[in-house]
Motif scaffolding. Structure first.
Motif, short mmCIF file in Angstrom:
data_model
loop_
_atom_site.label_atom_id
_atom_site.label_comp_id
_atom_site.label_asym_id
_atom_site.label_seq_id
_atom_site.Cartn_x
_atom_site.Cartn_y
_atom_site.Cartn_z
N GLY A 26 -41.15 5.29 -1.15
CA GLY A 26 -41.37 3.85 -1.22
C GLY A 26 -42.85 3.52 -1.34
O GLY A 26 -43.25 2.66 -2.13
N GLU A 27 -43.67 4.21 -0.56
CA GLU A 27 -45.11 3.98 -0.61
C GLU A 27 -45.68 4.39 -1.96
O GLU A 27 -46.53 3.69 -2.53
N LEU A 28 -45.23 5.52 -2.50
CA LEU A 28 -45.69 5.95 -3.83
C LEU A 28 -45.32 4.92 -4.90
O LEU A 28 -46.14 4.57 -5.76
N ALA A 29 -44.09 4.43 -4.83
CA ALA A 29 -43.67 3.42 -5.80
C ALA A 29 -44.50 2.16 -5.66
O ALA A 29 -44.94 1.56 -6.65
N ALA A 30 -44.75 1.74 -4.42
CA ALA A 30 -45.55 0.54 -4.18
C ALA A 30 -46.96 0.68 -4.73
O ALA A 30 -47.49 -0.24 -5.37
N GLN A 31 -47.57 1.85 -4.54
CA GLN A 31 -48.92 2.07 -5.05
C GLN A 31 -48.96 2.06 -6.57
O GLN A 31 -49.90 1.52 -7.17
N LEU A 32 -47.95 2.64 -7.21
CA LEU A 32 -47.90 2.62 -8.68
C LEU A 32 -47.75 1.20 -9.22
O LEU A 32 -48.38 0.83 -10.20
N ILE A 33 -46.93 0.42 -8.56
CA ILE A 33 -46.73 -0.97 -8.98
C ILE A 33 -48.02 -1.77 -8.80
O ILE A 33 -48.40 -2.55 -9.67
N GLU A 34 -48.69 -1.56 -7.67
CA GLU A 34 -49.97 -2.24 -7.44
C GLU A 34 -51.01 -1.83 -8.47
O GLU A 34 -51.78 -2.67 -8.95
#
Length: 61
Positions: A26-34
Motif C-alpha cells: 500500500g505504501e509503495l502504491a501510494a508513493q508511486l501515485i504521489e
C-alpha cells in the motif's frame, strides 16, 4: 475537465489489510501515485478481507 479547461484534481485513497506485506504494498502504491502528482490519503490496517472489500465498494469512510 471543467469548462474553463482546468483539470479537476481528485485525491486517491490507498488502503490495505492489516498485515505487513499489504501495508508495504500500500505504501509503495501510494508513493508511486504521489510521484505522478496526485494527492494520496492512506487508509492502512483496514482489517480482513470483508472490511477491505466494503471499503473498495465505497461503503466505508
Amino acid at each position: 475537465m471543467w469548462a474553463s479547461g482546468v483539470a479537476e484534481r481528485r485525491d486517491v485513497i490507498v488502503g490495505s489489510k492489516n498485515f505487513t506485506e499489504q501495508i508495504v504494498l500500500g505504501e509503495l502504491a501510494a508513493q508511486l501515485i504521489e510521484r505522478a502528482g496526485l494527492n494520496v490519503e492512506r487508509r492502512f490496517n483496514l482489517g480482513g478481507t470483508a472490511i477491505a472489500h466494503q471499503a473498495m465498494l465505497g461503503r466505508w469512510t
